[in-house]
Design an enzyme around this catalytic site. Structure first.
Site, PDB file in Angstrom:
ATOM      1  N   ASP A  34       0.855  -1.190   0.000  1.00 42.54           N
ATOM      2  CA  ASP A  34       0.000   0.000   0.000  1.00 42.54           C
ATOM      3  C   ASP A  34       0.890   1.239   0.000  1.00 42.54           C
ATOM      4  O   ASP A  34       1.901   1.312   0.695  1.00 42.54           O
ATOM      5  CB  ASP A  34      -0.909  -0.003   1.239  1.00 42.54           C
ATOM      6  CG  ASP A  34      -2.039   1.008   1.117  1.00 42.54           C
ATOM      7  OD1 ASP A  34      -3.205   0.566   1.011  1.00 42.54           O
ATOM      8  OD2 ASP A  34      -1.756   2.231   1.136  1.00 42.54           O
ATOM      9  N   ASN A  91     -12.913  -3.172   2.274  1.00 40.14           N
ATOM     10  CA  ASN A  91     -13.921  -2.122   2.277  1.00 40.14           C
ATOM     11  C   ASN A  91     -14.816  -2.294   1.053  1.00 40.14           C
ATOM     12  O   ASN A  91     -14.328  -2.556  -0.051  1.00 40.14           O
ATOM     13  CB  ASN A  91     -13.253  -0.744   2.249  1.00 40.14           C
ATOM     14  CG  ASN A  91     -12.548  -0.429   3.551  1.00 40.14           C
ATOM     15  OD1 ASN A  91     -13.096  -0.658   4.632  1.00 40.14           O
ATOM     16  ND2 ASN A  91     -11.335   0.089   3.464  1.00 40.14           N
ATOM     17  N   GLU A  99     -12.086   3.547  -1.341  1.00 39.11           N
ATOM     18  CA  GLU A  99     -11.563   4.602  -2.220  1.00 39.11           C
ATOM     19  C   GLU A  99     -11.354   4.113  -3.647  1.00 39.11           C
ATOM     20  O   GLU A  99     -11.566   4.863  -4.600  1.00 39.11           O
ATOM     21  CB  GLU A  99     -10.212   5.118  -1.689  1.00 39.11           C
ATOM     22  CG  GLU A  99     -10.324   5.925  -0.409  1.00 39.11           C
ATOM     23  CD  GLU A  99      -8.958   6.214   0.202  1.00 39.11           C
ATOM     24  OE1 GLU A  99      -7.931   5.996  -0.474  1.00 39.11           O
ATOM     25  OE2 GLU A  99      -8.945   6.635   1.365  1.00 39.11           O
ATOM     26  N   VAL A 100     -10.860   2.890  -3.767  1.00 37.43           N
ATOM     27  CA  VAL A 100     -10.517   2.378  -5.108  1.00 37.43           C
ATOM     28  C   VAL A 100     -11.536   1.294  -5.487  1.00 37.43           C
ATOM     29  O   VAL A 100     -11.639   0.266  -4.807  1.00 37.43           O
ATOM     30  CB  VAL A 100      -9.084   1.806  -5.140  1.00 37.43           C
ATOM     31  CG1 VAL A 100      -8.756   1.283  -6.530  1.00 37.43           C
ATOM     32  CG2 VAL A 100      -8.075   2.862  -4.701  1.00 37.43           C
ATOM     33  N   HIS A 104     -10.248  -5.337  -3.391  1.00 35.76           N
ATOM     34  CA  HIS A 104      -8.916  -5.571  -2.830  1.00 35.76           C
ATOM     35  C   HIS A 104      -9.029  -5.930  -1.368  1.00 35.76           C
ATOM     36  O   HIS A 104      -9.919  -5.457  -0.667  1.00 35.76           O
ATOM     37  CB  HIS A 104      -8.004  -4.349  -2.999  1.00 35.76           C
ATOM     38  CG  HIS A 104      -8.598  -3.062  -2.509  1.00 35.76           C
ATOM     39  ND1 HIS A 104      -9.537  -2.363  -3.230  1.00 35.76           N
ATOM     40  CD2 HIS A 104      -8.401  -2.355  -1.374  1.00 35.76           C
ATOM     41  CE1 HIS A 104      -9.886  -1.270  -2.570  1.00 35.76           C
ATOM     42  NE2 HIS A 104      -9.219  -1.244  -1.425  1.00 35.76           N
ATOM     43  N   HIS A 106      -6.942  -5.757   2.109  1.00 35.53           N
ATOM     44  CA  HIS A 106      -5.793  -5.224   2.830  1.00 35.53           C
ATOM     45  C   HIS A 106      -5.274  -6.329   3.756  1.00 35.53           C
ATOM     46  O   HIS A 106      -6.069  -6.962   4.456  1.00 35.53           O
ATOM     47  CB  HIS A 106      -6.191  -4.045   3.724  1.00 35.53           C
ATOM     48  CG  HIS A 106      -6.740  -2.851   3.000  1.00 35.53           C
ATOM     49  ND1 HIS A 106      -6.008  -1.692   2.839  1.00 35.53           N
ATOM     50  CD2 HIS A 106      -7.955  -2.620   2.430  1.00 35.53           C
ATOM     51  CE1 HIS A 106      -6.758  -0.788   2.206  1.00 35.53           C
ATOM     52  NE2 HIS A 106      -7.939  -1.323   1.945  1.00 35.53           N
TER      53      HIS A 106
HETATM   54  P1  AMP Z   1      -9.756   1.408   0.171  1.00 35.63           P
HETATM   55  O1  AMP Z   1     -10.085   2.623   0.996  1.00 35.63           O
HETATM   56  O2  AMP Z   1     -10.101   0.129   0.878  1.00 35.63           O
HETATM   57  O3  AMP Z   1     -10.331   1.513  -1.218  1.00 35.63           O
HETATM   58  O4  AMP Z   1      -8.182   1.375   0.067  1.00 35.63           O
HETATM   59  C1  AMP Z   1      -7.463   1.836  -1.033  1.00 35.63           C
HETATM   60  C2  AMP Z   1      -6.008   1.762  -0.659  1.00 35.63           C
HETATM   61  O5  AMP Z   1      -5.249   1.887  -1.827  1.00 35.63           O
HETATM   62  C3  AMP Z   1      -5.542   2.869   0.310  1.00 35.63           C
HETATM   63  O6  AMP Z   1      -5.004   2.274   1.474  1.00 35.63           O
HETATM   64  C4  AMP Z   1      -4.466   3.607  -0.513  1.00 35.63           C
HETATM   65  O7  AMP Z   1      -3.373   4.038   0.273  1.00 35.63           O
HETATM   66  C5  AMP Z   1      -4.062   2.554  -1.524  1.00 35.63           C
HETATM   67  N1  AMP Z   1      -3.525   3.057  -2.780  1.00 35.63           N
HETATM   68  C6  AMP Z   1      -4.056   4.025  -3.577  1.00 35.63           C
HETATM   69  N2  AMP Z   1      -3.311   4.188  -4.681  1.00 35.63           N
HETATM   70  C7  AMP Z   1      -2.290   3.296  -4.589  1.00 35.63           C
HETATM   71  C8  AMP Z   1      -1.177   2.970  -5.421  1.00 35.63           C
HETATM   72  N3  AMP Z   1      -0.953   3.593  -6.587  1.00 35.63           N
HETATM   73  N4  AMP Z   1      -0.325   1.990  -5.017  1.00 35.63           N
HETATM   74  C9  AMP Z   1      -0.538   1.359  -3.839  1.00 35.63           C
HETATM   75  N5  AMP Z   1      -1.563   1.617  -3.015  1.00 35.63           N
HETATM   76  C10 AMP Z   1      -2.431   2.579  -3.376  1.00 35.63           C
END
Ligand code: AMP
Length: 120
Positions: A34, A91, A99-100, A104, A106
């Site tokens: 991350d 999440n 966020e993404v 995924h 964690h």
């Molecule tokens: P979520 O809130 O569960 O969607 O988590 C998304 C995670 O992706 C966060 O912990 C970010 O720090 C991580 N993240 C976003 N962009 C990148 C990236 N380019 N490489 C690695 N981790 C990322």
């Protein structure tokens, strides 16, 4: 269920359009550190298929994709040597703060992780 956005950042990582700090890769999954680690070890494992979140993955992925993904998770955990334990978080949706929009997991570890949730 929102439709999958092929321009999300993890889709770009899967296509090799942006770099990642890779930990593990196989035909089903990719794991990488991350970018903003919340623990000494903070790795993300993503399936190669296009799924928005855990619900989408569990509902629509083929059994072999699901098995392959979770076998990859176990492989990553073994590789990271998290012998004192670890926590996984997935999440999903607005209330989770996802966020993404590519499913995924964690993997967090490397120190005692405290309570599961901060109190409100
Ligand atoms: P979520 O809130 O569960 O969607 O988590 C998304 C995670 O992706 C966060 O912990 C970010 O720090 C991580 N993240 C976003 N962009 C990148 C990236 N380019 N490489 C690695 N981790 C990322």
């Amino acid at each position: 269920m929102p439709t999958y956005d092929p321009n999300n950042i993890f889709a770009k990582i899967l296509r090799g359009e942006i770099p990642c700090q890779q930990v593990y890769a196989d035909e089903w999954a990719l794991a990488f550190h991350d970018i903003h680690p919340k623990a000494p070890t903070h790795v993300l494992v993503i399936p190669r298929g296009s799924y928005v979140d855990l619900h989408d993955f569990a509902r629509h992925a083929k059994p072999e994709e699901i098995a392959g993904f979770y076998r990859a998770v176990a492989q990553v955990v073994d590789q990271l040597n998290l012998i004192q334990g670890y926590r996984t978080i997935a999440n999903s949706g607005v209330h989770s703060g996802q966020e993404v929009p590519h499913f995924h997991l964690h993997i967090l570890g490397g120190r005692p992780l405290g309570p599961m949730l901060m109190s409100a």
